[in-house]
Design an enzyme around this catalytic site. Sequence first.
Site, PDB file in Angstrom:
ATOM      1  N   LYS A 219       0.841  -1.214   0.000  1.00 43.03           N
ATOM      2  CA  LYS A 219       0.000   0.000   0.000  1.00 43.03           C
ATOM      3  C   LYS A 219       0.870   1.256   0.000  1.00 43.03           C
ATOM      4  O   LYS A 219       0.644   2.199  -0.766  1.00 43.03           O
ATOM      5  CB  LYS A 219      -0.932  -0.028   1.219  1.00 43.03           C
ATOM      6  CG  LYS A 219      -1.738   1.230   1.422  1.00 43.03           C
ATOM      7  CD  LYS A 219      -2.699   1.517   0.286  1.00 43.03           C
ATOM      8  CE  LYS A 219      -3.250   2.921   0.382  1.00 43.03           C
ATOM      9  NZ  LYS A 219      -4.110   3.285  -0.724  1.00 43.03           N
ATOM     10  N   CYS A 275      -3.475  11.066   1.722  1.00 40.51           N
ATOM     11  CA  CYS A 275      -2.648   9.859   1.679  1.00 40.51           C
ATOM     12  C   CYS A 275      -1.247  10.028   1.104  1.00 40.51           C
ATOM     13  O   CYS A 275      -0.290   9.529   1.697  1.00 40.51           O
ATOM     14  CB  CYS A 275      -3.378   8.782   0.884  1.00 40.51           C
ATOM     15  SG  CYS A 275      -4.847   8.215   1.734  1.00 40.51           S
ATOM     16  N   LYS A 278       1.452  11.708   3.365  1.00 42.18           N
ATOM     17  CA  LYS A 278       1.547  10.942   4.615  1.00 42.18           C
ATOM     18  C   LYS A 278       2.218   9.597   4.370  1.00 42.18           C
ATOM     19  O   LYS A 278       3.113   9.186   5.111  1.00 42.18           O
ATOM     20  CB  LYS A 278       0.127  10.747   5.162  1.00 42.18           C
ATOM     21  CG  LYS A 278      -0.026   9.643   6.167  1.00 42.18           C
ATOM     22  CD  LYS A 278      -1.435   9.623   6.738  1.00 42.18           C
ATOM     23  CE  LYS A 278      -2.434   8.842   5.913  1.00 42.18           C
ATOM     24  NZ  LYS A 278      -2.245   7.393   5.944  1.00 42.18           N
TER      25      LYS A 278
HETATM   26  N1  LIG Z   1      -8.980   8.701   2.194  1.00 37.54           N
HETATM   27  C1  LIG Z   1      -8.539   7.862   1.280  1.00 37.54           C
HETATM   28  O1  LIG Z   1      -8.688   8.075   0.064  1.00 37.54           O
HETATM   29  C2  LIG Z   1      -7.831   6.593   1.665  1.00 37.54           C
HETATM   30  C3  LIG Z   1      -7.586   5.630   0.697  1.00 37.54           C
HETATM   31  C4  LIG Z   1      -6.955   4.461   1.073  1.00 37.54           C
HETATM   32  C5  LIG Z   1      -6.551   4.274   2.394  1.00 37.54           C
HETATM   33  N2  LIG Z   1      -6.776   5.242   3.328  1.00 37.54           N
HETATM   34  C6  LIG Z   1      -6.377   4.972   4.709  1.00 37.54           C
HETATM   35  O2  LIG Z   1      -7.528   4.572   5.446  1.00 37.54           O
HETATM   36  C7  LIG Z   1      -7.440   5.036   6.809  1.00 37.54           C
HETATM   37  C8  LIG Z   1      -8.662   5.859   7.148  1.00 37.54           C
HETATM   38  O3  LIG Z   1      -8.684   6.992   6.302  1.00 37.54           O
HETATM   39  P1  LIG Z   1      -9.958   7.947   6.204  1.00 37.54           P
HETATM   40  O4  LIG Z   1      -9.658   8.909   5.097  1.00 37.54           O
HETATM   41  O5  LIG Z   1     -11.206   7.136   6.158  1.00 37.54           O
HETATM   42  O6  LIG Z   1      -9.848   8.673   7.651  1.00 37.54           O
HETATM   43  P2  LIG Z   1     -10.951   9.584   8.376  1.00 37.54           P
HETATM   44  O7  LIG Z   1     -10.186  10.493   9.260  1.00 37.54           O
HETATM   45  O8  LIG Z   1     -11.915  10.122   7.369  1.00 37.54           O
HETATM   46  O9  LIG Z   1     -11.766   8.544   9.278  1.00 37.54           O
HETATM   47  C9  LIG Z   1     -11.248   7.883  10.378  1.00 37.54           C
HETATM   48  C10 LIG Z   1     -12.370   7.741  11.405  1.00 37.54           C
HETATM   49  O10 LIG Z   1     -11.938   6.848  12.438  1.00 37.54           O
HETATM   50  C11 LIG Z   1     -12.591   7.234  13.635  1.00 37.54           C
HETATM   51  N3  LIG Z   1     -11.947   6.549  14.766  1.00 37.54           N
HETATM   52  C12 LIG Z   1     -10.750   6.787  15.354  1.00 37.54           C
HETATM   53  N4  LIG Z   1     -10.514   5.914  16.345  1.00 37.54           N
HETATM   54  C13 LIG Z   1     -11.590   5.073  16.381  1.00 37.54           C
HETATM   55  C14 LIG Z   1     -11.949   3.959  17.190  1.00 37.54           C
HETATM   56  N5  LIG Z   1     -11.147   3.481  18.141  1.00 37.54           N
HETATM   57  N6  LIG Z   1     -13.139   3.362  16.968  1.00 37.54           N
HETATM   58  C15 LIG Z   1     -13.970   3.812  16.000  1.00 37.54           C
HETATM   59  N7  LIG Z   1     -13.679   4.853  15.192  1.00 37.54           N
HETATM   60  C16 LIG Z   1     -12.512   5.486  15.390  1.00 37.54           C
HETATM   61  C17 LIG Z   1     -12.482   8.738  13.626  1.00 37.54           C
HETATM   62  O11 LIG Z   1     -13.424   9.339  14.491  1.00 37.54           O
HETATM   63  C18 LIG Z   1     -12.738   9.047  12.135  1.00 37.54           C
HETATM   64  O12 LIG Z   1     -14.106   9.340  11.905  1.00 37.54           O
HETATM   65  C19 LIG Z   1      -6.106   5.798   6.896  1.00 37.54           C
HETATM   66  O13 LIG Z   1      -5.120   4.928   7.372  1.00 37.54           O
HETATM   67  C20 LIG Z   1      -5.838   6.168   5.460  1.00 37.54           C
HETATM   68  O14 LIG Z   1      -4.449   6.310   5.208  1.00 37.54           O
HETATM   69  C21 LIG Z   1      -7.427   6.387   2.984  1.00 37.54           C
END
Ligand SMILES: NC(=O)c1ccc[n+]([C@@H]2O[C@H](COP(=O)([O-])OP(=O)(O)OC[C@H]3O[C@@H](n4cnc5c(N)ncnc54)[C@H](O)[C@@H]3O)[C@@H](O)[C@H]2O)c1
Length: 462
Positions: A219, A275, A278
């Site tokens: 990833k 992403c 980071k």
């Molecule tokens: N945004 C993208 O396009 C994308 C694509 C692929 C991978 N990712 C990865 O996916 C992950 C999430 O990204 P995102 O953009 O959805 O983040 P985001 O910040 O939109 O969402 C994360 C959510 O997790 C919640 N959270 C934190 N701790 C928690 C817990 N213990 N229990 C329940 N909920 C909890 C937060 O309140 C938040 O709403 C990251 O690691 C990111 O790198 C993101």
Amino acid sequence: MPIKSICCLGAGYVGGPTMAMIASKCPDIQVTVADMNEQRIAAWNSDTLPVYEPGLDAVVASALGRNLHFTTDIRNAIAGADLIFVSVGTPTKSFGIGAGRAADLRYIESAARLIAEVSEGHKIIVEKSTIPVKTATAIKSILAANSPHGATFQVLSNPEFLAEGTAVEDLESPDRILIGGETTREGNAAVEALASVYARWIPRERILTTNLWSSELSKLVANAFLAQRISSINSISALCEATGADVDEVARAIGMDSRIGPKFLKASVGFGGSCFQKDLLNLVYLCESFNLPHVSEYWRQVVHLNDWQKSRFVEKIVRSLYNTVSNKRIAILGFAFKKDTNDTRESPAILVCRDLLLEHAHLAIYDPKVSEETIRQDLLSAGVSPDLIASNVEICSDPYSAVTHAHALATLTEWAEFRTLDLSRIYDLMLKPAFVFDGRAVLSLDALKAHGFEVFVIGKGL
Ligand SMILES: NC(=O)c1ccc[n+]([C@@H]2O[C@H](COP(=O)([O-])OP(=O)(O)OC[C@H]3O[C@@H](n4cnc5c(N)ncnc54)[C@H](O)[C@@H]3O)[C@@H](O)[C@H]2O)c1
């Protein structure tokens, strides 16, 4: 054992859409998305979803209340699930060891601790978040050391490759699904249980299985390669401006080489999103930790080039406007980091606007999907003072009011609606000479010139 009940911790840009797709494709599996953010959960349960993605409303509506549930009751969601996705944020650490590079794994750790505390029986834990290699080891040891009810676990890595703006398309028909697991009998069984969920709508040959570390690393590497292509073409954009070459022509010429390919060769003001930067920094830190300074330095350059691209865009604006933008009105079209999303995380617009405000420009900002509150908050978080934001930032509800009496217009997101703007009307509304700085190459260069604008397009010069 087939999976009957899934829970996902984290109802963000990844957790929400991914689980909505699984629920819509697997009506016999109960899918619960749990998050402590009450506002977000309420929005998922309302008609105004917290995430804007084309086609997402229909996918959510097809399953919501049937087998798709959004809740703040995280403990119950964990307790009732056979398989738990962990899709919490993994931002760049802002303090302590590895600050500015390493991933902050506090949300992952607290999710793992809660899973351990609440679980009974056997559960499959799936890392959906993007994490450094070997995080599965940390999760396993937290689970093993904190499980009062003697629960057992298998930990899988299943990184998400969706791109914001095309999330629904990407989830419906992904290039591949990657699942990493332990190479033991129990590990293989867990991999198969998850693979068979995806196999309901994704051809088996697109479901790749690997060991845990290859999956975790892939990833980071995928995002590093994608970002590298953007920085590569952006580096060439500067050379094109200096020499009179045209970056689009160069991109086309090299992209027709099947070894290079045409995608991700669009020069712009820079990449953004939560992403790329980071994950690059995460890779840089990993390489440092494994004592590979040459490798880490190589990838660090991709980030440096991206920062330079944003600052040279601002410099171009200031220099073109006779070396001062103080008290000049500049219309900013687009604030999201790319089209078709309301996400502004790491958007180039934030730094471009910040630097123009520090030059005392007046900004009139229009974005079709980003809220006024988000724009003001992003500028505040970027270090612009509340006073400067209050006095020098106006949020407009359409592009024409933004450009009225403006000295310059800058496009910072490639929204489709900018391609059909009425250029005569814009020219009439702006002060003369009317400057356009097209950071996303969304406007037609020839049409702009024909209307009398002074134009700068990245990779083409002024
Ligand atoms: N945004 C993208 O396009 C994308 C694509 C692929 C991978 N990712 C990865 O996916 C992950 C999430 O990204 P995102 O953009 O959805 O983040 P985001 O910040 O939109 O969402 C994360 C959510 O997790 C919640 N959270 C934190 N701790 C928690 C817990 N213990 N229990 C329940 N909920 C909890 C937060 O309140 C938040 O709403 C990251 O690691 C990111 O790198 C993101």
